[in-house]
Design a protein around this motif. Structure first.
Motif, mmCIF file in Angstrom:
data_model
loop_
_atom_site.group_PDB
_atom_site.id
_atom_site.type_symbol
_atom_site.label_atom_id
_atom_site.label_comp_id
_atom_site.label_asym_id
_atom_site.label_seq_id
_atom_site.Cartn_x
_atom_site.Cartn_y
_atom_site.Cartn_z
ATOM 1 N N ALA A 1 0.833 -1.209 0.000
ATOM 2 C CA ALA A 1 0.000 0.000 0.000
ATOM 3 C C ALA A 1 0.864 1.253 0.000
ATOM 4 O O ALA A 1 1.851 1.342 0.727
ATOM 5 C CB ALA A 1 -0.923 -0.013 1.210
ATOM 6 N N LYS B 1 -2.152 3.657 3.212
ATOM 7 C CA LYS B 1 -2.338 2.441 4.010
ATOM 8 C C LYS B 1 -3.768 2.230 4.493
ATOM 9 O O LYS B 1 -4.517 3.188 4.696
ATOM 10 C CB LYS B 1 -1.444 2.490 5.260
ATOM 11 C CG LYS B 1 0.031 2.653 4.981
ATOM 12 C CD LYS B 1 0.617 1.442 4.288
ATOM 13 C CE LYS B 1 2.117 1.599 4.080
ATOM 14 N NZ LYS B 1 2.668 0.521 3.257
ATOM 15 N N TYR B 2 -4.050 0.974 4.708
ATOM 16 C CA TYR B 2 -5.246 0.540 5.441
ATOM 17 C C TYR B 2 -4.775 0.288 6.860
ATOM 18 O O TYR B 2 -3.903 -0.549 7.078
ATOM 19 C CB TYR B 2 -5.761 -0.733 4.769
ATOM 20 C CG TYR B 2 -6.417 -1.772 5.646
ATOM 21 C CD1 TYR B 2 -7.475 -1.446 6.507
ATOM 22 C CD2 TYR B 2 -5.999 -3.104 5.584
ATOM 23 C CE1 TYR B 2 -8.071 -2.429 7.287
ATOM 24 C CE2 TYR B 2 -6.594 -4.087 6.352
ATOM 25 C CZ TYR B 2 -7.627 -3.742 7.207
ATOM 26 O OH TYR B 2 -8.221 -4.705 7.967
ATOM 27 N N TRP B 3 -5.281 1.054 7.799
ATOM 28 C CA TRP B 3 -4.896 0.797 9.194
ATOM 29 C C TRP B 3 -6.076 1.110 10.105
ATOM 30 O O TRP B 3 -6.306 2.253 10.482
ATOM 31 C CB TRP B 3 -3.652 1.606 9.609
ATOM 32 C CG TRP B 3 -3.058 1.051 10.867
ATOM 33 C CD1 TRP B 3 -3.112 1.616 12.121
ATOM 34 C CD2 TRP B 3 -2.368 -0.198 11.016
ATOM 35 N NE1 TRP B 3 -2.505 0.796 13.035
ATOM 36 C CE2 TRP B 3 -2.031 -0.324 12.381
ATOM 37 C CE3 TRP B 3 -2.015 -1.227 10.137
ATOM 38 C CZ2 TRP B 3 -1.356 -1.439 12.883
ATOM 39 C CZ3 TRP B 3 -1.336 -2.326 10.640
ATOM 40 C CH2 TRP B 3 -1.014 -2.421 11.988
ATOM 41 N N SER C 1 -0.335 -12.532 3.461
ATOM 42 C CA SER C 1 -1.766 -12.717 3.705
ATOM 43 C C SER C 1 -2.570 -12.096 2.568
ATOM 44 O O SER C 1 -3.657 -12.567 2.247
ATOM 45 C CB SER C 1 -2.196 -12.158 5.066
ATOM 46 O OG SER C 1 -2.238 -10.765 5.050
ATOM 47 N N SER D 1 -8.620 -11.234 4.603
ATOM 48 C CA SER D 1 -7.598 -10.286 5.048
ATOM 49 C C SER D 1 -7.849 -9.025 4.241
ATOM 50 O O SER D 1 -7.933 -9.096 3.009
ATOM 51 C CB SER D 1 -6.215 -10.860 4.730
ATOM 52 O OG SER D 1 -5.210 -9.974 5.150
ATOM 53 N N GLY D 2 -7.986 -7.897 4.925
ATOM 54 C CA GLY D 2 -8.385 -6.667 4.236
ATOM 55 C C GLY D 2 -7.558 -6.391 2.992
ATOM 56 O O GLY D 2 -8.085 -6.165 1.895
ATOM 57 N N SER D 3 -6.231 -6.443 3.147
ATOM 58 C CA SER D 3 -5.360 -6.073 2.028
ATOM 59 C C SER D 3 -5.489 -7.038 0.852
ATOM 60 O O SER D 3 -5.105 -6.703 -0.272
ATOM 61 C CB SER D 3 -3.909 -6.012 2.503
ATOM 62 O OG SER D 3 -3.524 -7.244 3.069
ATOM 63 N N ARG E 1 -7.190 -6.044 -2.512
ATOM 64 C CA ARG E 1 -6.447 -5.306 -3.550
ATOM 65 C C ARG E 1 -5.648 -6.238 -4.449
ATOM 66 O O ARG E 1 -5.297 -5.865 -5.566
ATOM 67 C CB ARG E 1 -5.534 -4.267 -2.903
ATOM 68 C CG ARG E 1 -6.295 -3.206 -2.073
ATOM 69 C CD ARG E 1 -5.331 -2.131 -1.562
ATOM 70 N NE ARG E 1 -4.221 -2.734 -0.857
ATOM 71 C CZ ARG E 1 -3.885 -2.502 0.418
ATOM 72 N NH1 ARG E 1 -4.586 -1.657 1.148
ATOM 73 N NH2 ARG E 1 -2.857 -3.106 0.959
ATOM 74 N N SER F 1 -1.226 -7.856 12.663
ATOM 75 C CA SER F 1 -1.795 -6.588 12.201
ATOM 76 C C SER F 1 -3.224 -6.448 12.725
ATOM 77 O O SER F 1 -3.671 -5.350 13.050
ATOM 78 C CB SER F 1 -1.752 -6.485 10.675
ATOM 79 O OG SER F 1 -2.442 -7.543 10.079
ATOM 80 N N MET G 1 -4.100 -3.213 14.840
ATOM 81 C CA MET G 1 -5.125 -2.259 14.376
ATOM 82 C C MET G 1 -6.162 -2.033 15.459
ATOM 83 O O MET G 1 -6.581 -0.905 15.721
ATOM 84 C CB MET G 1 -5.842 -2.815 13.143
ATOM 85 C CG MET G 1 -5.062 -2.708 11.875
ATOM 86 S SD MET G 1 -6.102 -3.219 10.495
ATOM 87 C CE MET G 1 -4.832 -3.717 9.345
ATOM 88 N N MET H 1 1.097 6.387 9.778
ATOM 89 C CA MET H 1 0.474 5.161 10.288
ATOM 90 C C MET H 1 1.288 4.583 11.446
ATOM 91 O O MET H 1 0.725 4.185 12.479
ATOM 92 C CB MET H 1 0.371 4.131 9.161
ATOM 93 C CG MET H 1 -0.161 2.790 9.631
ATOM 94 S SD MET H 1 -0.116 1.512 8.346
ATOM 95 C CE MET H 1 1.604 1.021 8.378
ATOM 96 N N ASP I 1 5.206 -1.582 6.459
ATOM 97 C CA ASP I 1 3.933 -2.183 6.856
ATOM 98 C C ASP I 1 4.017 -2.719 8.282
ATOM 99 O O ASP I 1 4.771 -2.192 9.081
ATOM 100 C CB ASP I 1 3.530 -3.219 5.807
ATOM 101 C CG ASP I 1 3.241 -2.509 4.494
ATOM 102 O OD1 ASP I 1 2.199 -1.850 4.426
ATOM 103 O OD2 ASP I 1 4.087 -2.544 3.582
ATOM 104 N N ALA I 2 3.261 -3.786 8.567
ATOM 105 C CA ALA I 2 3.228 -4.281 9.944
ATOM 106 C C ALA I 2 4.436 -5.165 10.232
ATOM 107 O O ALA I 2 4.321 -6.352 10.515
ATOM 108 C CB ALA I 2 1.921 -5.029 10.184
HETATM 109 O O1 PMV Z 1 -4.664 -7.145 5.459
HETATM 110 P P1 PMV Z 1 -3.941 -7.118 6.775
HETATM 111 O O2 PMV Z 1 -4.901 -7.378 7.899
HETATM 112 O O3 PMV Z 1 -2.741 -8.001 6.779
HETATM 113 O O4 PMV Z 1 -3.428 -5.612 7.025
HETATM 114 C C1 PMV Z 1 -2.444 -5.005 6.231
HETATM 115 C C2 PMV Z 1 -2.043 -3.710 6.805
HETATM 116 C C3 PMV Z 1 -0.860 -3.009 6.158
HETATM 117 O O5 PMV Z 1 -0.099 -3.893 5.372
HETATM 118 C C4 PMV Z 1 0.041 -2.457 7.246
HETATM 119 C C5 PMV Z 1 -1.308 -1.829 5.306
HETATM 120 C C6 PMV Z 1 -1.952 -2.147 3.986
HETATM 121 O O6 PMV Z 1 -2.785 -1.349 3.550
HETATM 122 O O7 PMV Z 1 -1.598 -3.169 3.372
#
Ligand code: PMV
Length: 333
Positions: free
Chosen positions: A16, A19-21, A109, A141-143, A146, A197, A201, A248, A288-289
């Motif tokens: 990202a 970011k998604y946070w 993920s 997983s949110g990311s 994408r 993460s 979060m 972030m 990132d995380a």
């Molecule tokens: O999708 P997750 O829950 O692994 O969260 C990803 C969070 C970051 O990588 C830190 C930011 C992002 O937008 O990918």
């Protein structure tokens, strides 16, 4: 039977730039703000899903070893959602392989749940609509939402008062981006991250006084980022991305107890990026995380950037470019 009963999918990780946070809804995995990423052309995940009518539990093999504990639970919960939607009950045999160097702490993920969503939807006969698949992957997983798409991708948080919030939150390609950049991945630490993460979060949203300000700033960053991508302005893209990522990390470091992914090695890598800029090379960092650093730069500068980043003690450096979206393989690998 509607599904093809077996499907194999390949997906790449994404990094990202906005970011998604933070989630506003944990169950539906609805984010607090929109995010924007670049899909990479390295480290694909290949996942096969085969229905097994005789089995009474899912079997998951990850990189040749049976999955257990939390990773198995997350994948089974995800498969339950697919079964509920497909109105099918068969359990699955899942085989997933990452090509990321073992334990590199890269966004596996994202590629993992994107590949699982596509393969499971294929095997259980669910939708092939890419936007619908991105909504589905989001639940894993949110990311991952994408990683269904290649190149630059935006994930819409969706309006807070949307009638169907699940439907309103999906990813789609940024079709008017006029930029071809490299992301130089600087792997600094191989061990598993100290705080997931998900937990990080949760803690940030619940306790960090900086989080609401970052969310507001992030919305403005996204608007500026889209304009910079349209203009093909690498410098603006890099500055906005670095600012957004460091913000972030500041939000989570202000949580109680603090979440701190930055290590001394990360600081050394960030200094090296500043050093490159001082030498007139356009290079900007994102994180990132975890402690690893990714450096955005022009394709023509990628080798020079990689060479400098290799001087950071203990680093392993891989040059990535824009990669493709997730695809179904017609034959099993
Ligand atoms: O999708 P997750 O829950 O692994 O969260 C990803 C969070 C970051 O990588 C830190 C930011 C992002 O937008 O990918």
């Amino acid at each position: 039977m509607t599904g093809s009963e077996q499907a194999v999918a390949v997906a790449h990780p994404n990094i990202a730039l906005i970011k998604y946070w933070g989630k506003r809804d944990e169950r539906l995995v609805l984010p607090c703000s929109d995010s924007l990423s670049m899909t990479l052309d390295v480290f694909p995940t290949t996942t096969s899903v085969r229905l097994d009518p005789a089995a009474d539990a899912d079997t998951v093999v990850m990189d040749g070893l049976p999955a257990r504990g939390e990773p198995l639970r997350r994948m089974t919960t995800f498969l339950d959602l697919v079964r509920e939607r497909a109105r099918r009950h068969e359990r699955a045999v899942v085989d997933t392989r990452n090509t990321v160097p073992v334990g590199a702490g890269l966004a596996s993920s994202a590629s993992g749940f994107a590949a699982l969503a596509l393969a499971a939807a294929g095997a259980y006969g669910l939708t092939r609509d890419p936007l619908a698949l991105s909504r589905l992957a989001r639940r894993g997983s949110g990311s991952a939402a994408r990683s269904l798409f290649g190149g630059f991708v935006v994930w819409h948080a969706g309006a807070v008062d949307a009638r169907d919030p699940d439907h309103a939150s999906y990813a789609e390609p940024v079709t008017d981006a006029r930029l071809d950049a490299a992301l130089v991945v600087v792997v600094l630490e191989a061990g598993p991250k100290s705080v997931s993460s998900r937990e990080a979060m949760r803690r940030t949203v619940a306790t960090s006084p900086l989080h609401p300000a970052w969310v507001t700033a992030s919305r403005a960053d996204l608007v500026r980022m889209r304009a910079a991508l349209r203009a093909g302005d690498l410098g603006a893209v890099g500055r906005i991305a670095e600012h957004n990522a460091l913000g972030m990390h500041a939000t989570m470091e202000a949580a109680t107890p603090p979440v701190r992914y930055r290590t001394d090695a990360s600081a050394a890598a960030l200094d090296a990026v500043r050093g490159l800029r001082a030498d007139g090379v356009g290079a900007w960092a994102t994180m990132d995380a975890g402690p690893n650093v990714k450096v955005l730069c022009d394709l023509a500068d990628a080798d020079r950037v990689a060479e400098r980043m290799r001087t950071v003690r203990g680093s392993r450096v891989v040059v990535a470019r824009r990669g493709p979206g997730a695809v179904l393989r017609t034959e099993a690998a």
